[in-house]
Design a protein around this motif. Structure first.
Motif, short mmCIF file in Angstrom:
data_model
loop_
_atom_site.label_atom_id
_atom_site.label_comp_id
_atom_site.label_asym_id
_atom_site.label_seq_id
_atom_site.Cartn_x
_atom_site.Cartn_y
_atom_site.Cartn_z
N GLN A 1 36.65 47.12 26.67
CA GLN A 1 37.58 48.11 27.20
C GLN A 1 38.44 47.52 28.31
N ILE A 2 37.80 46.78 29.22
CA ILE A 2 38.53 46.18 30.34
C ILE A 2 39.59 45.21 29.81
N PHE A 3 39.23 44.39 28.83
CA PHE A 3 40.19 43.42 28.31
C PHE A 3 41.34 44.11 27.58
N GLU A 4 41.08 45.17 26.88
CA GLU A 4 42.16 45.92 26.23
C GLU A 4 43.11 46.50 27.26
N ILE A 5 42.57 46.98 28.38
CA ILE A 5 43.41 47.54 29.43
C ILE A 5 44.24 46.45 30.10
N ILE A 6 43.66 45.28 30.31
CA ILE A 6 44.41 44.16 30.89
C ILE A 6 45.59 43.81 29.99
N GLU A 7 45.36 43.81 28.69
CA GLU A 7 46.46 43.54 27.75
C GLU A 7 47.54 44.60 27.85
N ARG A 8 47.15 45.86 28.02
CA ARG A 8 48.13 46.94 28.17
C ARG A 8 48.91 46.79 29.47
N ILE A 9 48.24 46.42 30.55
CA ILE A 9 48.93 46.22 31.83
C ILE A 9 50.00 45.13 31.69
N ASN A 10 49.65 44.06 31.00
CA ASN A 10 50.62 42.99 30.76
C ASN A 10 51.78 43.48 29.90
N ALA A 11 51.49 44.26 28.88
CA ALA A 11 52.54 44.79 28.00
C ALA A 11 53.49 45.71 28.76
N LEU A 12 53.00 46.34 29.82
CA LEU A 12 53.85 47.20 30.64
C LEU A 12 54.73 46.41 31.60
N GLY A 13 54.55 45.08 31.65
CA GLY A 13 55.46 44.24 32.42
C GLY A 13 54.86 43.49 33.59
N THR A 14 53.55 43.59 33.79
CA THR A 14 52.91 42.90 34.90
C THR A 14 52.41 41.53 34.46
N THR A 15 52.78 40.50 35.19
CA THR A 15 52.30 39.14 34.95
C THR A 15 50.90 39.02 35.52
N ILE A 16 50.03 38.25 34.85
CA ILE A 16 48.62 38.23 35.23
C ILE A 16 48.09 36.79 35.30
N LEU A 17 47.40 36.50 36.40
CA LEU A 17 46.60 35.27 36.52
C LEU A 17 45.15 35.70 36.52
N LEU A 18 44.41 35.27 35.49
CA LEU A 18 43.08 35.78 35.22
C LEU A 18 42.02 34.71 35.40
N VAL A 19 41.10 34.93 36.34
CA VAL A 19 39.89 34.11 36.47
C VAL A 19 38.78 34.85 35.74
N GLU A 20 38.11 34.17 34.81
CA GLU A 20 37.18 34.89 33.95
C GLU A 20 36.08 33.97 33.45
N GLN A 21 34.83 34.42 33.57
CA GLN A 21 33.69 33.66 33.09
C GLN A 21 33.58 33.69 31.57
N ASN A 22 34.09 34.75 30.95
CA ASN A 22 34.07 34.88 29.50
C ASN A 22 35.27 34.10 28.94
N ALA A 23 35.08 32.80 28.75
CA ALA A 23 36.18 31.93 28.40
C ALA A 23 36.80 32.29 27.06
#
Length: 257
Positions: free
Chosen positions: A191-213
């Motif tokens: 769910q969190i990853f789907e929301i991150i994708e939506r935030i990006n689609a809305l126009g926000t650029t993202i730098l993601l640090v993530e253990q789940n490579a």
């Protein structure tokens, strides 16, 4: 939302290059006492991208984000945002420039309600922008349901949603996300990853640090790999996802030979 962790497609098509990167790190060194945590890091994020920053614990990922957001000061090198150097700019001013930060460990205000936490994210405005609050509640319906509850009474997944939502209340052009899936069940991670994708689609650029490579590289356009404070690999996310070295080190897949 789906309960599968493989629903995010990859590799993704990169956004068009529009000139000057939104974020640039040039030969950035950061030291804690006598220990050098970042050793000449070069990194860039272009408008519209999701860029994944990978590495083992202690590689310097969180240090990189804290340096960008002004919580740490480089010993040398420079951080540029929209072409302007951030040297000497205090952290709260960096937020005002358009950089939001959802930190590792969430760090919500546990004795404040969900709504009060979100309002704190909009501290730089004279009044809380209603459209931003509505957007956060649309992205995270659970937060709307829990809006009068104390942050400390939320589940881990709800607290992560709140941390991201609070960062979004500052209207960031660039969102720094530090380990958003840490400690969460697979269903909530999806769910969190789907929301991150939506935030990006809305126009926000993202730098993601993530253990789940694997999930990070399926979501991202490009990626960097840090080892002991140095960038050792950078490539489109699809290439990193299929690189034997990355698969062995971060995806738990042994290579032959």
């Amino acid at each position: 939302m789906s309960d599968q962790t493989t629903t995010i497609p990859g590799p993704r098509t990169e956004p068009s290059d529009t000139g000057t990167p939104l974020l640039q790190l040039r030969s950035v060194e950061v030291a804690y006492g006598g220990i050098t945590a970042l050793k000449g890091v070069d990194l860039e994020v272009r408008q519209g991208e999701i860029v994944a920053l990978l590495g083992a614990n202690g590689a310097g990922k969180t240090t990189t984000l804290r340096t960008i957001s002004g919580l740490l000061t480089p010993r040398s090198g420079e951080v540029l945002y929209a072409g302007e150097a951030l040297a000497g700019v205090p952290a709260h001013k960096i937020v005002e420039l358009g950089i939001g930060h959802s930190p590792e460990g969430r760090r919500i205000f546990s004795r404040m309600t969900v709504l009060e936490n979100l309002e704190m994210g909009a501290y730089r405005f004279k009044s809380v922008p209603r459209k931003d609050l509505d957007q956060v509640f649309e992205l995270f319906p659970r937060l709307h349901e829990r809006r009068t509850q104390l942050g400390g009474n939320l589940s881990g997944g709800e607290q992560q949603m709140l941390a991201i939502g609070r960062a979004m209340m500052g209207q960031p052009s660039l969102l720094l996300l530090d380990e958003p899936s840490m400690g969460l069940a697979p269903l909530i991670v999806a769910q969190i990853f789907e929301i991150i994708e939506r935030i990006n689609a809305l126009g926000t650029t993202i730098l993601l640090v993530e253990q789940n490579a694997a999930q990070a590289l399926k979501l991202a356009h490009r990626g960097y790999v840090l080892e002991t404070g140095e960038v050792v690999m950078s490539a489109p996310a699809g290439e990193l996802l299929n690189d034997p070295r990355v698969r062995e080190a971060y995806l738990g897949e042994a290579t032959e030979g």
